[in-house]
Design an enzyme around this catalytic site. Structure first.
Site, mmCIF file in Angstrom:
data_model
loop_
_atom_site.group_PDB
_atom_site.id
_atom_site.type_symbol
_atom_site.label_atom_id
_atom_site.label_comp_id
_atom_site.label_asym_id
_atom_site.label_seq_id
_atom_site.Cartn_x
_atom_site.Cartn_y
_atom_site.Cartn_z
ATOM 1 C CB SER A 68 54.813 41.119 52.309
ATOM 2 O OG SER A 68 54.851 39.713 52.316
HETATM 3 N N1 SAM Z 1 56.752 37.579 55.946
HETATM 4 C C1 SAM Z 1 57.667 38.126 54.961
HETATM 5 C C2 SAM Z 1 57.768 39.625 55.075
HETATM 6 O O1 SAM Z 1 57.620 40.138 56.167
HETATM 7 O O2 SAM Z 1 58.046 40.296 54.099
HETATM 8 C C3 SAM Z 1 57.289 37.777 53.563
HETATM 9 C C4 SAM Z 1 57.467 36.403 53.273
HETATM 10 S S1 SAM Z 1 57.538 35.898 51.599
HETATM 11 C C5 SAM Z 1 56.229 36.712 50.798
HETATM 12 C C6 SAM Z 1 56.944 34.232 51.841
HETATM 13 C C7 SAM Z 1 57.911 33.343 52.572
HETATM 14 O O3 SAM Z 1 57.270 32.102 52.816
HETATM 15 C C8 SAM Z 1 59.179 33.040 51.808
HETATM 16 O O4 SAM Z 1 60.294 33.412 52.570
HETATM 17 C C9 SAM Z 1 59.119 31.524 51.596
HETATM 18 O O5 SAM Z 1 60.383 30.912 51.614
HETATM 19 C C10 SAM Z 1 58.273 31.106 52.781
HETATM 20 N N2 SAM Z 1 57.609 29.803 52.649
HETATM 21 C C11 SAM Z 1 57.012 29.243 51.567
HETATM 22 N N3 SAM Z 1 56.505 28.023 51.872
HETATM 23 C C12 SAM Z 1 56.778 27.822 53.182
HETATM 24 C C13 SAM Z 1 56.520 26.752 54.107
HETATM 25 N N4 SAM Z 1 55.877 25.639 53.744
HETATM 26 N N5 SAM Z 1 56.952 26.889 55.381
HETATM 27 C C14 SAM Z 1 57.619 28.008 55.796
HETATM 28 N N6 SAM Z 1 57.893 29.041 54.967
HETATM 29 C C15 SAM Z 1 57.487 28.953 53.692
#
Ligand code: SAM
Length: 218
Positions: A68
């Site tokens: 992010s």
């Molecule tokens: N928190 C991260 C950071 O510090 O940069 C950014 C995460 S990224 C924007 C969003 C994440 O959510 C991705 O890794 C994606 O695989 C995960 N994701 C999407 N749907 C999800 C779900 N239902 N359960 C868990 N993780 C999920």
């Protein structure tokens, strides 16, 4: 581990500049700014892209996902009003950068990721760089009922609606921060749980997250 983790004056200086930039964008919470100043964001980048690590941008981390944007991490963290010892559920571990910020804020973090490769990578990297969290692999749209209630819940992917299960798993007085919208853009929503069945919802600024994919999402 083959990857070298080096945090020198160059990176520390770049973090200071990033903190100053975040202040100009409206981030005020000193604890959040301190956490941004502490966590080496370049550790989450391939060495080839270290020069991108302290720009205020999201960046690809593999598996079609992103780390992010620092502003977004600071914005969501500020809204959580973390107190030392808060039990926090993070949905969407990704590379673990936001997890480290929550840990620096004094939270006990339960974090869940649905992409197995990212999960496998992050459970190795975070302890290696000195950050301890409870990691889970699976669909975070259903929360983690076995570990509820949580003082705070943060969703780091864009959801079509606020999943009911997450509201149930919030402690009374707890706060949920979640981007809600369509796949193009989402509004940041905060929900304060005032009693077992009462919630105060506030809708804030527009963001663009990768989608929350799951049973109780897209
Ligand atoms: N928190 C991260 C950071 O510090 O940069 C950014 C995460 S990224 C924007 C969003 C994440 O959510 C991705 O890794 C994606 O695989 C995960 N994701 C999407 N749907 C999800 C779900 N239902 N359960 C868990 N993780 C999920």
């Amino acid at each position: 581990m083959a990857y070298k983790y080096i945090d020198n004056y160059r990176e520390k200086g770049a973090r200071k500049k990033l903190v100053e930039l975040l202040k100009t964008k409206g981030i005020e919470d000193a604890h959040v700014l301190n956490a941004i100043a502490k966590v080496p964001r370049h550790y989450f980048f391939d060495e080839t892209f270290w020069n991108q690590a302290y720009k205020d941008i999201a960046f690809p981390i593999g598996e079609g996902q992103t780390i992010s944007q620092p502003y977004t991490v600071a914005y969501q963290s500020e809204l959580l009003h973390i107190r030392k010892g808060d039990k926090v559920l993070e949905i969407g571990t990704g590379c673990g950068y936001q997890t480290c910020i929550l840990l620096e804020l004094g939270a006990k973090v339960y974090t869940i990721e649905r992409q197995e490769k990212l999960y496998q990578r992050t459970i190795k990297v975070l302890p290696h760089i000195g950050y301890k969290a409870e990691f889970f692999y699976g669909d975070g749209s259903k929360g983690l009922p076995k570990h509820a209630p949580f003082n705070k819940i943060i969703v780091t992917a864009g959801a079509p609606f606020v999943p009911e299960d997450l509201l149930k798993q919030l402690a009374i007085g707890g706060i949920l921060v979640i981007p809600v919208g369509d796949e193009e853009s989402q509004k940041m929503v905060t929900v304060l749980k005032t009693s077992e069945n009462d919630f105060e919802k506030v809708t804030l600024d527009t963001f663009r997250f990768v989608p929350l994919v799951g049973d109780k999402a897209w």
